[in-house]
Design a protein around this motif. Structure first.
Motif, PDB file in Angstrom:
ATOM      1  N   ARG A  44       0.820  -1.211   0.000  1.00 42.23           N
ATOM      2  CA  ARG A  44       0.000   0.000   0.000  1.00 42.23           C
ATOM      3  C   ARG A  44       0.856   1.264   0.000  1.00 42.23           C
ATOM      4  NH1 ARG A  44      -2.652  -3.114  -1.768  1.00 42.23           N
ATOM      5  NH2 ARG A  44      -4.701  -3.886  -1.128  1.00 42.23           N
ATOM      6  N   MET A  45       1.920   1.273   0.791  1.00 41.84           N
ATOM      7  CA  MET A  45       2.765   2.463   0.823  1.00 41.84           C
ATOM      8  C   MET A  45       3.492   2.641  -0.506  1.00 41.84           C
ATOM      9  SD  MET A  45       5.147   3.985   3.850  1.00 41.84           S
ATOM     10  CE  MET A  45       6.382   2.692   3.935  1.00 41.84           C
ATOM     11  N   ALA A  46       3.807   1.539  -1.181  1.00 39.64           N
ATOM     12  CA  ALA A  46       4.408   1.646  -2.513  1.00 39.64           C
ATOM     13  C   ALA A  46       3.478   2.394  -3.450  1.00 39.64           C
ATOM     14  CB  ALA A  46       4.729   0.259  -3.061  1.00 39.64           C
ATOM     15  N   TYR A  47       2.173   2.125  -3.329  1.00 37.81           N
ATOM     16  CA  TYR A  47       1.236   2.855  -4.185  1.00 37.81           C
ATOM     17  C   TYR A  47       1.164   4.329  -3.791  1.00 37.81           C
ATOM     18  CZ  TYR A  47      -2.902   5.035  -5.946  1.00 37.81           C
ATOM     19  OH  TYR A  47      -3.741   5.953  -6.520  1.00 37.81           O
ATOM     20  N   TYR A  48       0.849   4.610  -2.539  1.00 35.81           N
ATOM     21  CA  TYR A  48       0.573   5.989  -2.145  1.00 35.81           C
ATOM     22  C   TYR A  48       1.810   6.882  -2.261  1.00 35.81           C
ATOM     23  CZ  TYR A  48      -3.941   4.401  -0.458  1.00 35.81           C
ATOM     24  OH  TYR A  48      -5.201   3.873  -0.393  1.00 35.81           O
ATOM     25  N   LEU A  49       2.922   6.453  -1.704  1.00 34.83           N
ATOM     26  CA  LEU A  49       4.123   7.284  -1.679  1.00 34.83           C
ATOM     27  C   LEU A  49       4.833   7.307  -3.024  1.00 34.83           C
ATOM     28  CD1 LEU A  49       6.306   8.939  -0.172  1.00 34.83           C
ATOM     29  CD2 LEU A  49       7.358   6.753   0.474  1.00 34.83           C
ATOM     30  N   VAL A  50       4.929   6.153  -3.674  1.00 30.79           N
ATOM     31  CA  VAL A  50       5.768   6.046  -4.868  1.00 30.79           C
ATOM     32  C   VAL A  50       4.946   6.160  -6.156  1.00 30.79           C
ATOM     33  CG1 VAL A  50       7.468   4.623  -6.076  1.00 30.79           C
ATOM     34  CG2 VAL A  50       7.430   4.672  -3.577  1.00 30.79           C
ATOM     35  N   VAL A  51       4.031   5.223  -6.373  1.00 30.77           N
ATOM     36  CA  VAL A  51       3.284   5.210  -7.636  1.00 30.77           C
ATOM     37  C   VAL A  51       2.455   6.489  -7.790  1.00 30.77           C
ATOM     38  CG1 VAL A  51       1.479   4.017  -8.937  1.00 30.77           C
ATOM     39  CG2 VAL A  51       3.243   2.702  -7.736  1.00 30.77           C
ATOM     40  N   ASN A  52       1.792   6.905  -6.725  1.00 30.53           N
ATOM     41  CA  ASN A  52       0.919   8.068  -6.822  1.00 30.53           C
ATOM     42  C   ASN A  52       1.685   9.380  -6.701  1.00 30.53           C
ATOM     43  OD1 ASN A  52      -0.905  10.258  -5.622  1.00 30.53           O
ATOM     44  ND2 ASN A  52      -2.403   8.744  -6.250  1.00 30.53           N
ATOM     45  N   GLN A  53       2.633   9.461  -5.774  1.00 32.32           N
ATOM     46  CA  GLN A  53       3.280  10.748  -5.527  1.00 32.32           C
ATOM     47  C   GLN A  53       4.597  10.925  -6.275  1.00 32.32           C
ATOM     48  OE1 GLN A  53       5.699  13.232  -2.266  1.00 32.32           O
ATOM     49  NE2 GLN A  53       4.173  11.874  -1.376  1.00 32.32           N
ATOM     50  N   ILE A  54       5.596  10.080  -5.963  1.00 36.42           N
ATOM     51  CA  ILE A  54       6.929  10.283  -6.550  1.00 36.42           C
ATOM     52  C   ILE A  54       6.900  10.092  -8.061  1.00 36.42           C
ATOM     53  CG2 ILE A  54       9.313   9.448  -6.577  1.00 36.42           C
ATOM     54  CD1 ILE A  54       9.029   8.775  -3.614  1.00 36.42           C
ATOM     55  N   PHE A  55       6.155   9.086  -8.522  1.00 36.71           N
ATOM     56  CA  PHE A  55       6.063   8.880  -9.972  1.00 36.71           C
ATOM     57  C   PHE A  55       5.388  10.074 -10.663  1.00 36.71           C
ATOM     58  CE2 PHE A  55       6.290   3.924 -10.208  1.00 36.71           C
ATOM     59  CZ  PHE A  55       7.594   3.989  -9.757  1.00 36.71           C
ATOM     60  N   ALA A  56       4.490  10.771  -9.966  1.00 36.71           N
ATOM     61  CA  ALA A  56       3.857  11.959 -10.555  1.00 36.71           C
ATOM     62  C   ALA A  56       4.893  13.046 -10.816  1.00 36.71           C
ATOM     63  CB  ALA A  56       2.755  12.480  -9.638  1.00 36.71           C
ATOM     64  N   VAL A  57       5.839  13.192  -9.892  1.00 34.34           N
ATOM     65  CA  VAL A  57       6.909  14.171 -10.085  1.00 34.34           C
ATOM     66  C   VAL A  57       7.799  13.748 -11.259  1.00 34.34           C
ATOM     67  CG1 VAL A  57       8.945  15.222  -9.021  1.00 34.34           C
ATOM     68  CG2 VAL A  57       6.876  14.864  -7.661  1.00 34.34           C
ATOM     69  N   ILE A  58       8.160  12.466 -11.292  1.00 34.26           N
ATOM     70  CA  ILE A  58       9.006  11.966 -12.374  1.00 34.26           C
ATOM     71  C   ILE A  58       8.310  12.156 -13.722  1.00 34.26           C
ATOM     72  CG2 ILE A  58       9.999   9.858 -13.361  1.00 34.26           C
ATOM     73  CD1 ILE A  58      10.583   8.932 -10.507  1.00 34.26           C
ATOM     74  N   ARG A  59       7.059  11.802 -13.788  1.00 40.39           N
ATOM     75  CA  ARG A  59       6.313  11.940 -15.045  1.00 40.39           C
ATOM     76  C   ARG A  59       6.222  13.392 -15.470  1.00 40.39           C
ATOM     77  NH1 ARG A  59       1.245  14.404 -16.854  1.00 40.39           N
ATOM     78  NH2 ARG A  59       0.559  13.199 -18.674  1.00 40.39           N
ATOM     79  N   ARG A  60       5.979  14.315 -14.522  1.00 34.52           N
ATOM     80  CA  ARG A  60       5.882  15.729 -14.870  1.00 34.52           C
ATOM     81  C   ARG A  60       7.194  16.251 -15.450  1.00 34.52           C
ATOM     82  NH1 ARG A  60       1.857  17.721 -16.044  1.00 34.52           N
ATOM     83  NH2 ARG A  60       3.072  18.059 -17.930  1.00 34.52           N
ATOM     84  N   LEU A  61       8.298  15.951 -14.783  1.00 29.62           N
ATOM     85  CA  LEU A  61       9.598  16.422 -15.251  1.00 29.62           C
ATOM     86  C   LEU A  61       9.957  15.798 -16.593  1.00 29.62           C
ATOM     87  CD1 LEU A  61      11.612  16.362 -11.884  1.00 29.62           C
ATOM     88  CD2 LEU A  61      10.490  18.315 -12.986  1.00 29.62           C
ATOM     89  N   GLY A  62       9.596  14.528 -16.771  1.00 31.89           N
ATOM     90  CA  GLY A  62       9.861  13.869 -18.046  1.00 31.89           C
ATOM     91  C   GLY A  62       9.000  14.421 -19.161  1.00 31.89           C
ATOM     92  N   CYS A  63       7.726  14.592 -18.894  1.00 38.14           N
ATOM     93  CA  CYS A  63       6.781  15.068 -19.906  1.00 38.14           C
ATOM     94  C   CYS A  63       7.160  16.455 -20.402  1.00 38.14           C
ATOM     95  CB  CYS A  63       5.368  15.068 -19.316  1.00 38.14           C
ATOM     96  SG  CYS A  63       4.056  15.478 -20.494  1.00 38.14           S
ATOM     97  N   ASP A  64       7.677  17.295 -19.514  1.00 33.95           N
ATOM     98  CA  ASP A  64       8.014  18.665 -19.878  1.00 33.95           C
ATOM     99  C   ASP A  64       9.458  18.830 -20.319  1.00 33.95           C
ATOM    100  OD1 ASP A  64       5.421  19.227 -19.298  1.00 33.95           O
ATOM    101  OD2 ASP A  64       5.810  20.332 -17.460  1.00 33.95           O
ATOM    102  N   GLY A  65      10.179  17.714 -20.480  1.00 33.41           N
ATOM    103  CA  GLY A  65      11.526  17.762 -21.036  1.00 33.41           C
ATOM    104  C   GLY A  65      12.595  18.281 -20.102  1.00 33.41           C
ATOM    105  N   LEU A  66      12.313  18.327 -18.798  1.00 36.71           N
ATOM    106  CA  LEU A  66      13.317  18.802 -17.849  1.00 36.71           C
ATOM    107  C   LEU A  66      14.309  17.707 -17.469  1.00 36.71           C
ATOM    108  CD1 LEU A  66      11.118  21.001 -15.491  1.00 36.71           C
ATOM    109  CD2 LEU A  66      12.811  21.775 -17.150  1.00 36.71           C
ATOM    110  N   ALA A  67      13.871  16.454 -17.488  1.00 34.65           N
ATOM    111  CA  ALA A  67      14.744  15.330 -17.161  1.00 34.65           C
ATOM    112  C   ALA A  67      14.103  14.059 -17.687  1.00 34.65           C
ATOM    113  CB  ALA A  67      14.973  15.220 -15.657  1.00 34.65           C
ATOM    114  N   PRO A  68      14.863  13.184 -18.342  1.00 36.02           N
ATOM    115  CA  PRO A  68      14.281  11.929 -18.820  1.00 36.02           C
ATOM    116  C   PRO A  68      13.833  11.054 -17.645  1.00 36.02           C
ATOM    117  CG  PRO A  68      16.409  12.368 -19.867  1.00 36.02           C
ATOM    118  CD  PRO A  68      16.276  13.326 -18.732  1.00 36.02           C
ATOM    119  N   GLU A  69      12.704  10.398 -17.799  1.00 39.84           N
ATOM    120  CA  GLU A  69      12.217   9.520 -16.734  1.00 39.84           C
ATOM    121  C   GLU A  69      13.259   8.480 -16.314  1.00 39.84           C
ATOM    122  OE1 GLU A  69       8.345   7.801 -16.998  1.00 39.84           O
ATOM    123  OE2 GLU A  69       7.401   9.640 -17.745  1.00 39.84           O
ATOM    124  N   PRO A  70      13.979   7.815 -17.254  1.00 37.40           N
ATOM    125  CA  PRO A  70      14.976   6.822 -16.814  1.00 37.40           C
ATOM    126  C   PRO A  70      16.044   7.413 -15.903  1.00 37.40           C
ATOM    127  CG  PRO A  70      14.494   6.548 -19.149  1.00 37.40           C
ATOM    128  CD  PRO A  70      13.824   7.813 -18.729  1.00 37.40           C
TER     129      PRO A  70
END
Length: 583
Positions: free
Chosen positions: A475-501
């Motif tokens: 559950r914490m993997a979902y809330y903290l990582v999949v929902n929150q941290i991955f949202a930051v990674i996706r935003r930065l990747g989508c806007d070309g600030l940093a590649p997701e990998p």
């Protein structure tokens, strides 16, 4: 294109993105065909002889993809025809229920109603927000969630609100309103507090002290205007009003604003935010406060004070008191109100943002909030946006990942730290402190219960908080990582600030360090994130399609599924480190 037409087009695109992403994750991971270059996805339809092809303008390993135009090809034809968003929305919705083998004739119409209710909400938000300035702090960010939940098929659906009520009380409309107050015979009142008496906390609402004359045997109870409207129609409440054991005092005190949750209210001059039960269904649940939620807030406030859990980089906003009425034969009366700490009064809210607002897709013609802040920070310090984004992400993990891991490692307490429950202090540029809010969102590890129970014996009265580590890790993997941290990674990747990998490798290095630095539950969780082939993710489409109310399930949570773990898939490689930081 005029503003309403532009809003309608953008709303339909957002609704299609929301539904398609949840469909691809939950319903069609094995049947949809992704092009080798990830530029399109083809979706076979089983309820009609046809298939859809949708252009992918941004492919994400961590969050929702962005989509372009769609086409439809009917069996026996070689010609792809343009498919407008409303057609695709309807076809995907029909396909969901065909795949679910639904025999309830009312389910699809109900789902479509929610889908287009949400679309209408997004469209109205776009019209309203078109001319608004960018958020600069806590309240403005709370009011800025134009598109709603990033991976939900009906992210802005609201059942139970009329048009005028939405304009008055929904956060996106930035309305101000006063609370309604009742005076109740103290024999009817149930209350709890970790420290300060609720009556004293009420008196700290600006403009309220001395507003009403109470009898010696009466207790004052505040209510959200929506809550008050519902209560006045309740036969048991009407009977109490008729006997005088309950009095309707009317409105008083300062003006409040809705936060992103709608039912939690904020006033810039008040020490407390107030969280109410309201007769409104948002996304997956009716927003009513269960009795165990009242008790959990108080006991966790006491427990966390014993543990001295706050630090310079992280703070939990406690819910240390509650008031409600007890009515015969009912677990909840509808009068429930929770007092939440408010460290963002006045100018203290400047530079405070919830993660959902930071990472949300931008309004048409604008830049995403997080991206804009990083670009401005880079310009202010003469850095490249890419370097600033890497430093920003590192500072963010220091405020939001490390403290949550430390709390779990030291004390066996885990948090449902999803985007909307997590806030960052960006007042000095880089993230300097994280905040967590939500008394519904605690887990206690079974092996930590004996020592925590010694500090707070009332934990034994809340068995629903206690779980094995394996369940908490999922559950914490979902809330903290999949929902929150991955949202930051996706935003930065989508806007070309940093590649997701690159960001996944950065996260992987932090987790590797944590697994070595920690020695208990936090280390176990970090290793789980590093090695698990799949992570849990909320199945919001299935939850909504089956009309499941999360709060009515045994564990008060929705349905979950498994998604590939991009952290485990990330391949470590030598990276040239920089030691400078922005100041």
């Amino acid at each position: 294109m005029d503003a309403p037409a532009c809003a309608a087009t953008a709303a339909q695109a957002a609704s299609l993105q929301a539904l398609l992403n949840t469909y691809l994750r939950e319903m069609a991971p094995g049947s949809a065909v992704l092009a080798d270059d990830r530029s399109t996805v083809e979706i076979p339809l089983s309820h009609i002889p046809a298939r859809l092809r949708v252009r992918i303008t941004y492919f994400s390993a961590t969050g929702p993809h962005r989509f372009g135009p769609a086409q439809i090809l009917f069996d026996g034809s070689s010609t792809w025809h343009s498919a407008p968003p409303v057609q695709v929305l309807t076809l995907i919705a029909q396909e969901c229920f065909t795949r679910l083998n639904s025999r309830d004739a009312g389910q699809l119409p109900e789902f479509l109603r929610g889908l287009f209710n949400s679309n209408a909400g997004i469209e109205q938000n776009l019209i309203r927000h078109a001319g608004t300035p960018e958020p600069d702090g806590f309240l403005a960010a709370e009011q800025a969630l134009t598109f709603g939940h990033w991976l939900h098929p009906t992210p802005k659906s609201r059942d139970g609100l009329t048009t005028w009520q939405q304009a008055a009380y929904a956060p996106e409309y930035a309305g101000e309103f006063r609370l309604t107050f009742f005076a109740a015979d103290q024999s009817l009142v149930t209350l709890g507090s970790a420290h300060q008496a609720p009556a004293d906390m009420l008196r700290q609402i600006p403009g309220l002290d001395g507003a009403f004359r109470l009898r010696p045997d009466e207790v004052m109870i505040p209510a959200h205007p929506l809550q008050a409207q519902m209560l006045r129609l309740d036969p048991q409440v009407q009977a109490l009003l008729a006997t005088g054991r309950l009095r309707d005092l009317g409105e008083a005190g300062c003006a409040f604003n809705a936060t992103s949750s709608l039912r939690t209210l904020y006033a810039p001059g008040c020490r407390w935010m107030l969280k109410f039960s309201v007769p409104v269904r948002l996304t997956n649940s009716l927003r009513v406060t269960k009795h165990n939620e009242l008790e959990t807030g108080v006991l966790m406030a006491r427990l966390l004070k014993h543990l001295d859990a706050d630090g310079p980089r992280f703070r939990i906003l406690n819910d240390p008191a509650y008031l409600t009425l007890t009515l015969p034969g009912r677990s909840e009366s509808g009068f429930e109100v929770i007092f939440r700490e408010n460290p963002f009064a006045g100018t203290d809210g400047t530079g405070i943002y919830n993660l959902a607002a930071l990472t949300a897709d931008p309004l048409p013609g604008r830049t995403a909030l997080l991206t804009r802040l990083i670009q401005q920070l880079a310009a202010d310090h003469g850095e490249t946006p890419a370097d600033t984004a890497r430093l920003w992400f590192e500072a963010y993990l220091t405020c939001m990942l490390d403290p949550v891991l430390d709390l779990y490692d030291r004390h066996g307490i885990a948090l449902e730290a999803h985007q909307q429950n997590s806030l960052l202090d960006l007042s000095t540029g880089l993230p300097s402190r994280g905040y967590y809010r939500d008394n519904q969102g605690y887990f206690i590890a079974q092996d930590a219960l004996p020592r925590l129970n010694a500090l707070e014996p009332s934990l034994t009265q809340q068995p629903a908080l206690v779980y094995p580590r394996a369940h908490i890790n999922e559950r914490m993997a979902y809330y903290l990582v999949v929902n929150q941290i991955f949202a930051v990674i996706r935003r930065l990747g989508c806007d070309g600030l940093a590649p997701e990998p690159d960001l996944l490798l950065q996260l992987r290095r932090r987790l590797t360090t944590a697994a070595s630095r920690l020695s208990g539950a936090g280390a176990d969780f970090a290793r789980y994130l590093l090695t698990a082939p799949a992570l849990s993710a909320k199945a919001n489409l299935l939850t909504r399609a089956r009309n499941v109310d999360e709060l009515e399930t045994e564990a008060q949570e929705g349905l979950f599924l498994q998604m590939p773990n991009p952290i485990a898939a990330a391949q470590p490689q030598p990276v040239q480190e920089r030691t400078d930081v922005l100041t």
